[in-house]
Design a protein around this motif. Sequence first.
Motif, mmCIF file in Angstrom:
data_model
loop_
_atom_site.group_PDB
_atom_site.id
_atom_site.type_symbol
_atom_site.label_atom_id
_atom_site.label_comp_id
_atom_site.label_asym_id
_atom_site.label_seq_id
_atom_site.Cartn_x
_atom_site.Cartn_y
_atom_site.Cartn_z
ATOM 1 N N HIS A 166 -22.400 -1.647 3.865
ATOM 2 C CA HIS A 166 -23.320 -1.900 4.987
ATOM 3 C C HIS A 166 -24.702 -2.200 4.461
ATOM 4 C CE1 HIS A 166 -23.971 2.772 5.131
ATOM 5 N NE2 HIS A 166 -23.914 2.305 3.933
ATOM 6 N N HIS A 174 -21.518 9.973 3.031
ATOM 7 C CA HIS A 174 -20.531 8.943 2.697
ATOM 8 C C HIS A 174 -20.937 8.301 1.381
ATOM 9 C CE1 HIS A 174 -23.678 6.383 4.494
ATOM 10 N NE2 HIS A 174 -23.209 5.467 3.660
ATOM 11 N N HIS A 217 -24.115 8.537 -0.878
ATOM 12 C CA HIS A 217 -25.126 8.492 0.185
ATOM 13 C C HIS A 217 -25.087 9.767 1.009
ATOM 14 C CE1 HIS A 217 -26.179 3.930 0.556
ATOM 15 N NE2 HIS A 217 -26.379 4.414 -0.637
ATOM 16 N N ASP A 257 -21.246 4.520 -0.743
ATOM 17 C CA ASP A 257 -21.216 3.065 -0.631
ATOM 18 C C ASP A 257 -20.364 2.534 -1.767
ATOM 19 O OD1 ASP A 257 -22.829 3.169 1.530
ATOM 20 O OD2 ASP A 257 -24.325 1.760 0.769
HETATM 21 ZN ZN ZN Z 1 -24.512 3.984 2.694
#
Ligand code: ZN
Length: 405
Positions: free
Chosen positions: A405, A99, A96, A101
């Motif tokens: 998230h 970061h 992402h 996922d």
């Molecule tokens: Zn993410």
Amino acid sequence: MIKRLGSATLLALSLASCASTHEEESDVTHYRVFVADHKASQVVAFDLHNTDKRWEFDTAGQAKLYSVSNDSVVVAVQSFSDQVNFISSGISLEDHGEHSDIKIEAPQALRNTLKGPSPFHLLEHSGKVSINFDEGGYASIIDGDALANGQLKHFKIEQNIAHHGVVVPLGDQWLTSVASKAKQAEHTSAKRVGVQLIDATSQPIGELQACTDLHGEGFSGNYLAIGCKEGVLTVKHGRQGAEYMMLPYPASFPKGEMVGHFLGSKTIQVFLGSYGKKGLVVIDPVDEPHMQLIKLPFRRVDFIFDKLHPIHGYVLTEDGKLSLVNVLNANIEKSIQVTEPYSLDGHWNDPRPRLAIAGDEILVTDPNQGVIHRIKAETLTKGESIDVGGQPYNITVVGGSGMRH
Ligand code: ZN
Ligand code: ZN
């Protein structure tokens, strides 16, 4: 205005549903270990934070394990059983930008396997996984993205003659090892003489580059490095196609030995290679000195790179000691006794320890004790050992840190 409100509401809703489905939100670090037994035709998987829960996968024979497709798949290459199995690792990391996922599910064997004579070296580069079938005279090239989605898409690149070799993708072309067609004594593999660029139909498109007794290959940065009797052959995929450079072994190196196994760092442009039985060599394809020798007190059993601290490597020697080596200055910084001695006399494939890295821990299989030792990489201190039974041998680890998230 209405549209803005709508999307804000949607976002709020999706956050709410996310929070209700996951007990723990946000930052997750998760490592999953896959270990193949020396004798039993089996791969066992477990999570490092909960080693009691196990998954077992049957194979046709002894397997060497590789993590590919961004750790989403573990490949079990069974050289002596003419088969390759694929296990969906259950862990996927999706980029992402700033970061990743992380998604965690149970590992699962893919139904499709590859069968062929003597699968051996596996190399992954630019989304392709190449497995050489030594007795078949070809490499199977597997689509890494499809594999990550549980599909086995593959095709063959033919070599000039069956041999213990390698085929690697280089742009739209392929670099294959080449062996001599001269008749060899019985039970000896064809003698490897060099590498050559070929196209997707296996037609040569470049001159043969000499690399006597070629063995071992790895990628780091812009370079592929290959071990030869004459030195280390580096190959850069430049504007004019493949650019070759033979780096001769320094005069100070012990004579009559060569690099036979490479690890390429993914973080900095450097290779760690074996040199003879008692050496490691740090290889910089661009800057001098191109090669620095690390003399080990005993013969080498296995070695790995640290992924979090790219200037560190670890080597296990036959006295059962694990040493931290600094790849910048080729120094051994510290050592710790991890296993009983495992002599390198005897057959090359006798049960001996193998190393893997899981974040800030080094894992060492100990086939005679049926355990895997956990060592803190930073301090080289011993943690608990994991009882797996049998003869834990080849090992690979998948996972890392990501957001949920
Ligand atoms: Zn993410
Ligand atoms: Zn080999």
